[in-house]
Design a protein around this motif. Structure first.
Motif, mmCIF file in Angstrom:
data_model
loop_
_atom_site.group_PDB
_atom_site.id
_atom_site.type_symbol
_atom_site.label_atom_id
_atom_site.label_comp_id
_atom_site.label_asym_id
_atom_site.label_seq_id
_atom_site.Cartn_x
_atom_site.Cartn_y
_atom_site.Cartn_z
ATOM 1 N N SER A 71 0.828 -1.212 0.000
ATOM 2 C CA SER A 71 0.000 0.000 0.000
ATOM 3 C C SER A 71 0.860 1.260 0.000
ATOM 4 O O SER A 71 0.514 2.245 -0.654
ATOM 5 C CB SER A 71 -0.969 0.000 1.188
ATOM 6 O OG SER A 71 -0.281 0.101 2.410
ATOM 7 N N LEU A 72 1.986 1.230 0.702
ATOM 8 C CA LEU A 72 2.895 2.378 0.651
ATOM 9 C C LEU A 72 3.540 2.514 -0.720
ATOM 10 O O LEU A 72 3.642 3.622 -1.261
ATOM 11 C CB LEU A 72 3.980 2.256 1.719
ATOM 12 C CG LEU A 72 3.612 2.799 3.094
ATOM 13 C CD1 LEU A 72 4.723 2.518 4.094
ATOM 14 C CD2 LEU A 72 3.321 4.287 3.047
ATOM 15 N N ALA A 73 3.975 1.386 -1.288
ATOM 16 C CA ALA A 73 4.614 1.426 -2.607
ATOM 17 C C ALA A 73 3.656 1.950 -3.669
ATOM 18 O O ALA A 73 4.066 2.653 -4.595
ATOM 19 C CB ALA A 73 5.128 0.040 -2.986
ATOM 20 N N ALA A 74 2.375 1.620 -3.525
ATOM 21 C CA ALA A 74 1.364 2.054 -4.493
ATOM 22 C C ALA A 74 0.711 3.380 -4.111
ATOM 23 O O ALA A 74 -0.166 3.864 -4.825
ATOM 24 C CB ALA A 74 0.291 0.974 -4.626
ATOM 25 N N ASN A 75 1.124 3.960 -2.964
ATOM 26 C CA ASN A 75 0.522 5.189 -2.458
ATOM 27 C C ASN A 75 -0.998 5.047 -2.363
ATOM 28 O O ASN A 75 -1.757 5.897 -2.821
ATOM 29 C CB ASN A 75 0.911 6.388 -3.324
ATOM 30 C CG ASN A 75 0.648 7.696 -2.617
ATOM 31 O OD1 ASN A 75 0.663 7.775 -1.395
ATOM 32 N ND2 ASN A 75 0.384 8.737 -3.401
#
Length: 190
Positions: free
Chosen positions: A147-151
């Motif tokens: 989720s962080l990598a995909a914002n």
């Protein structure tokens, strides 16, 4: 770019939130652990992980063991890639319902006494801090990284199956999702 492999633990003997807080793998999970080791060792040498990192929970340590043994390395036990912490005082029978509610929303909306946005960032930082690693972790922890990598503010952006391999490349701007891994059926999430 260096790669990091996030591996969801093999199938445990009991579901998350059950009476056994730290279940072992069942027979299928043990078979999955051996299979994932074979898949990672079959990668071209430039892409093969050389370090093994594991959540302290038994199901992850048991899933990591075949790869660590075949690589001839001791797994690094990393609490930061462990299971999502439940709110203090939450009774064991209430945990699955709490987790279902948490997984249905956004990171900032999870109820409890912990800053789950900060937990998500800590999990991600720990998971990607060791390039060329196989990190054996959990469903929600993998989603924290993705989720962080995909914002993406959602808690669940992927449904990694037991013993699935999520592939990330670590570049100067952070992790890039190469392959989110094999998806689980809805019934095997918890």
């Amino acid at each position: 770019m260096a790669r990091v492999y996030l591996i969801r633990h093999g199938r445990p003997a009991t579901a998350w939130g059950g009476d056994d807080e730290d279940p072992a793998l069942d027979e299928t999970g043990a078979t999955q652990a051996r299979a994932v080791a074979g898949l990672l060792l079959a990668l071209p040498s430039a892409q093969r992980p050389c370090q093994v990192v594991s959540s302290p929970l038994r199901r992850c340590r048991e899933t990591a063991a075949p790869l660590a043994e075949r690589l001839g390395v001791a797994p690094l036990i990393e609490p930061a890639v462990g299971e999502i912490p439940t709110p203090a005082g939450l009774a064991v029978p209430a945990r699955p319902a709490w987790l279902r509610r948490a997984m249905a929303g956004a990171w900032g909306d999870i109820e409890g006494d912990l800053d789950y946005e900060a937990w998500r960032r800590a999990v991600s930082a720990a998971a990607i801090s060791r390039p060329a690693s196989a990190v054996f972790t959990h469903f929600v922890a993998i989603n924290a990284v993705l989720s962080l990598a995909a914002n993406d503010p959602r808690v669940i952006v992927s449904r990694p199956d037991h013993a699935s391999i999520t592939i990330l490349e670590i570049g100067p701007g952070g992790p890039i999702i190469v392959d989110p891994g094999r998806e689980a059926a809805a019934t095997s999430v918890l």
